[in-house]
Scaffold this motif. Structure first.
Motif, PDB file in Angstrom:
ATOM      1  N   GLU A   1      19.740  -6.556 -47.194  1.00 23.02           N
ATOM      2  CA  GLU A   1      18.800  -6.403 -48.326  1.00 23.02           C
ATOM      3  C   GLU A   1      19.423  -5.535 -49.422  1.00 23.02           C
ATOM      4  O   GLU A   1      19.311  -5.852 -50.616  1.00 23.02           O
ATOM      5  CB  GLU A   1      17.495  -5.763 -47.807  1.00 23.02           C
ATOM      6  CG  GLU A   1      16.435  -5.600 -48.883  1.00 23.02           C
ATOM      7  CD  GLU A   1      15.262  -4.733 -48.416  1.00 23.02           C
ATOM      8  OE1 GLU A   1      14.921  -4.728 -47.220  1.00 23.02           O
ATOM      9  OE2 GLU A   1      14.692  -4.054 -49.295  1.00 23.02           O
TER      10      GLU A   1
ATOM     11  N   TYR B   1      19.447  -6.183 -41.146  1.00 19.35           N
ATOM     12  CA  TYR B   1      18.597  -6.788 -42.182  1.00 19.35           C
ATOM     13  C   TYR B   1      18.547  -5.870 -43.414  1.00 19.35           C
ATOM     14  O   TYR B   1      18.556  -6.334 -44.547  1.00 19.35           O
ATOM     15  CB  TYR B   1      17.166  -6.981 -41.668  1.00 19.35           C
ATOM     16  CG  TYR B   1      17.018  -7.970 -40.535  1.00 19.35           C
ATOM     17  CD1 TYR B   1      16.780  -9.326 -40.790  1.00 19.35           C
ATOM     18  CD2 TYR B   1      17.100  -7.565 -39.209  1.00 19.35           C
ATOM     19  CE1 TYR B   1      16.634 -10.229 -39.755  1.00 19.35           C
ATOM     20  CE2 TYR B   1      16.952  -8.471 -38.168  1.00 19.35           C
ATOM     21  CZ  TYR B   1      16.721  -9.799 -38.443  1.00 19.35           C
ATOM     22  OH  TYR B   1      16.580 -10.698 -37.411  1.00 19.35           O
TER      23      TYR B   1
ATOM     24  N   LEU C   1      11.016  -2.982 -42.160  1.00 15.63           N
ATOM     25  CA  LEU C   1      11.625  -4.279 -42.492  1.00 15.63           C
ATOM     26  C   LEU C   1      10.704  -5.028 -43.429  1.00 15.63           C
ATOM     27  O   LEU C   1       9.502  -5.107 -43.198  1.00 15.63           O
ATOM     28  CB  LEU C   1      11.804  -5.122 -41.227  1.00 15.63           C
ATOM     29  CG  LEU C   1      13.111  -5.006 -40.475  1.00 15.63           C
ATOM     30  CD1 LEU C   1      13.261  -6.161 -39.512  1.00 15.63           C
ATOM     31  CD2 LEU C   1      14.290  -4.953 -41.426  1.00 15.63           C
TER      32      LEU C   1
ATOM     33  N   PHE D   1       9.961 -12.606 -38.034  1.00 14.25           N
ATOM     34  CA  PHE D   1      11.314 -12.970 -38.464  1.00 14.25           C
ATOM     35  C   PHE D   1      11.820 -14.199 -37.711  1.00 14.25           C
ATOM     36  O   PHE D   1      12.575 -14.995 -38.273  1.00 14.25           O
ATOM     37  CB  PHE D   1      12.275 -11.774 -38.347  1.00 14.25           C
ATOM     38  CG  PHE D   1      12.181 -10.860 -39.532  1.00 14.25           C
ATOM     39  CD1 PHE D   1      11.075 -10.042 -39.718  1.00 14.25           C
ATOM     40  CD2 PHE D   1      13.166 -10.842 -40.508  1.00 14.25           C
ATOM     41  CE1 PHE D   1      10.956  -9.219 -40.835  1.00 14.25           C
ATOM     42  CE2 PHE D   1      13.064 -10.029 -41.635  1.00 14.25           C
ATOM     43  CZ  PHE D   1      11.952  -9.213 -41.791  1.00 14.25           C
TER      44      PHE D   1
END
Ligand code: UTP
Length: 289
Positions: free
Chosen positions: A45, A41, A136, A270
């Motif tokens: 990003e 992730y 995250l 998520f």
């Protein structure tokens, strides 16, 4: 004109004691959130923010991180021959996209500041991002892209912040602000884990930064700070004496996956954000409650 942010440092060399025993033989950043490692992730990003070169600061026994971001020819051939094209795309992840990855060894876990300092030669003389890969961020516009946009606007150094849950500011690094007007404000200081009642604000440093390369000189000459570690915050405080720092209250939510409960929350959050998974996940969670 501000220089573009092209490189990001991802320090993954910490010991990860808060997620033991899970992190004993698996690097904690490869622990799972829904169906992929936390780090997948964070790399997505970074790419979404226009980062071209990712610099991982690695510790002992973390070779699986390099393997995750490399080709696995046997697996790819097998998925291809079986016509599992969607799965193949998922497995390839960021591999098909242009951009570089470097892996630098931090010989001993001397602290986050030391980990960042290990990237100095690869960064050179340009602004760069630091991403704490166990944090995250769930955000419609990726958190680092928001930081890069703020940097393009005001230059200098940018620190992503988020309001701490009520009564929890003392657990985090907290910023103090010159003004409190909108989401982007000039900083006057920061303090690690302030004593309850002495917090200068409720905004905690959430793990995405844009920093100027002068930080390396300060990190290089720095003594150990809190916890016997070379702290990034100490060097940022010194840089604040000569350069501007802005806190960006980014739009989104941070999940600390370096913590057992945070990792669990990230998995739930998520899963619920995934269009292909949300309904099933919601039903499964409700059945358990
Ligand atoms: P943490 O404070 O989360 O430390 O580091 P940690 O060792 O990973 O975890 P705990 O507290 O023992 O559970 C913040 C970030 O800095 C990296 C970590 O990998 C994490 O992403 N780090 C920390 C390094 O790369 N090197 C270090 O020497 C220390």
């Amino acid at each position: 004109m501000t220089k573009r942010v092209r490189k990001a440092v991802l320090p993954v060399a910490g010991l990860g004691t808060r997620v033991l025993p899970a992190g004993k033989a698996t690097p904690k950043n490869l622990l799972n959130v829904v169906d992929r490692p936390i780090l997948a992730y964070v790399v997505a990003e970074a790419r979404a923010a226009g980062i071209e070169h990712l610099i991982f600061i690695m510790g002992r026994g973390q070779g699986a991180i390099e393997d995750y971001f490399d080709h696995n020819p046997e697996l790819e051939t097998s998925l291809e021959s079986k016509g599992k094209t969607q799965l193949l795309t998922e497995v390839l992840g960021e591999l098909g996209r242009p951009g570089e990855m470097s892996f630098v060894r931090q010989m001993a876990p001397l602290g986050l500041g030391h980990a960042v300092w290990c990237a100095r030669d690869l960064i050179g003389d340009e602004p760069f991002a630091v991403m704490l890969p166990d944090m995250l961020m769930a955000a419609d516009v990726p958190a680092l892209a928001q930081c890069v946009a703020a940097h393009e606007k005001v230059g200098g150094n940018i620190v992503a912040v988020e309001p701490a849950p009520p009564g929890e500011a003392h657990k985090y690094g907290i910023v103090s602000l010159e003004t409190s007007d909108g989401r982007l404000n000039r900083m006057t200081g920061m303090v690690e884990k302030p004593r309850p009642g002495t917090e200068p604000s409720n905004l905690f440093i959430s793990g995405r930064y844009v920093l100027q390369p002068q930080i390396f000189e300060l990190l290089g000459s720095q003594q150990k700070g809190a916890g016997g570690e070379i702290q990034l915050t100490d060097a940022m405080l010194r840089l604040l004496e000569s350069q501007s720092f802005h806190a960006l209250e980014y739009e989104g939510t941070t999940y600390d996956c370096g913590d057992k409960l945070g990792l669990l929350r990230a998995n739930v959050a998520f899963a619920l954000r995934r269009p292909d998974f949300a309904d099933e996940a919601r039903r499964a969670i409700q059945a358990l409650l």
